[in-house]
Design a protein around this motif. Structure first.
Motif, PDB file in Angstrom:
ATOM      1  N   GLU A  51       0.816  -1.207   0.000  1.00  0.00           N
ATOM      2  CA  GLU A  51       0.000   0.000   0.000  1.00  0.00           C
ATOM      3  C   GLU A  51       0.856   1.266   0.000  1.00  0.00           C
ATOM      4  OE1 GLU A  51      -2.978   2.277   3.047  1.00  0.00           O
ATOM      5  OE2 GLU A  51      -2.851   0.110   3.186  1.00  0.00           O
ATOM      6  N   THR A 146      -3.516   2.648  13.866  1.00  0.00           N
ATOM      7  CA  THR A 146      -3.001   2.334  12.526  1.00  0.00           C
ATOM      8  C   THR A 146      -3.329   0.898  12.142  1.00  0.00           C
ATOM      9  OG1 THR A 146      -1.205   3.916  12.820  1.00  0.00           O
ATOM     10  CG2 THR A 146      -0.915   2.254  11.109  1.00  0.00           C
ATOM     11  N   ARG A 150      -5.818  -0.177   9.013  1.00  0.00           N
ATOM     12  CA  ARG A 150      -5.352  -1.018   7.903  1.00  0.00           C
ATOM     13  C   ARG A 150      -6.162  -2.299   7.781  1.00  0.00           C
ATOM     14  NH1 ARG A 150       1.181  -0.278   7.886  1.00  0.00           N
ATOM     15  NH2 ARG A 150       1.116   1.868   7.189  1.00  0.00           N
ATOM     16  N   THR A 154      -8.315  -3.714   4.390  1.00  0.00           N
ATOM     17  CA  THR A 154      -7.923  -4.943   3.722  1.00  0.00           C
ATOM     18  C   THR A 154      -9.032  -5.980   3.852  1.00  0.00           C
ATOM     19  OG1 THR A 154      -5.648  -4.484   4.356  1.00  0.00           O
ATOM     20  CG2 THR A 154      -6.125  -6.699   3.580  1.00  0.00           C
TER      21      THR A 154
END
Length: 176
Positions: A51, A146, A150, A154
């Motif tokens: 990413e 974080t 993420r 995903t």
């Protein structure tokens, strides 16, 4: 180290920070430039490189050398931009001037506001276990946020292999 930089006159601190930024960014660029062949073999023919690398590539394709200059004002994508600029073989005619301007901006920020803020924070927290605890909690909260962000982005079928899996399988290599 920070105390030594903060004690220097502005122009000396600026030059030291400027040199450090130039060495780091150009070193990262040349690592990317030298890694082109290995990058393709490791990541496959489709160029999927995570990413952060994809974001850096998008920025470089959209903004060109301006992305290099602006990357010095960011946290988290700066190294990816310089590495990707090398991987994409950005011309030195464009990369070096962008790196010089970005390094100068970064050095001015850190030689003035940056060092003063860090020095004031360290002075306020010196000897205070509560300060260390608060900083630790803030860092832990940032890492947790974080990770959660993420994971939400995903899809479940595309998440990496859990830490009990075979290491080579998470790299896309045969596990024979």
């Amino acid at each position: 180290m920070l105390d030594a930089l903060a004690a220097l006159p502005f122009w000396q601190a600026f030059l030291a920070l400027f040199a450090a930024a130039m060495v780091r960014s150009n070193g990262t660029y040349w690592v990317g430039r030298g890694a082109v062949a290995g990058w393709g073999r490791y990541r496959g023919e489709h160029g999927a490189h995570g990413e952060l690398g994809a974001r850096a590539e998008t920025l470089l394709r959209r903004l060109g050398p301006v992305a290099v200059t602006l990357s010095y004002l960011t946290v988290g994508i700066q190294t990816a931009v310089h590495l990707t600029a090398g991987v994409m073989r950005m011309s030195l005619r464009w990369y070096v001037p962008a790196a010089v301007v970005g390094s100068a901006l970064w050095a001015v920020l850190y030689a003035t506001v940056g060092l003063a803020v860090v020095q004031a924070w360290l002075a306020a927290e010196a000897g205070s276990w509560w300060g260390v605890a608060v900083v630790g909690l803030v860092v832990a909260a940032a890492v947790a946020a974080t990770v959660v962000r993420r994971r939400r982005r995903t899809p479940p079928g595309e998440r990496p292999v859990p830490s009990g899996g075979h290491p080579a399988s998470s790299l896309g290599r045969p596990t024979s």
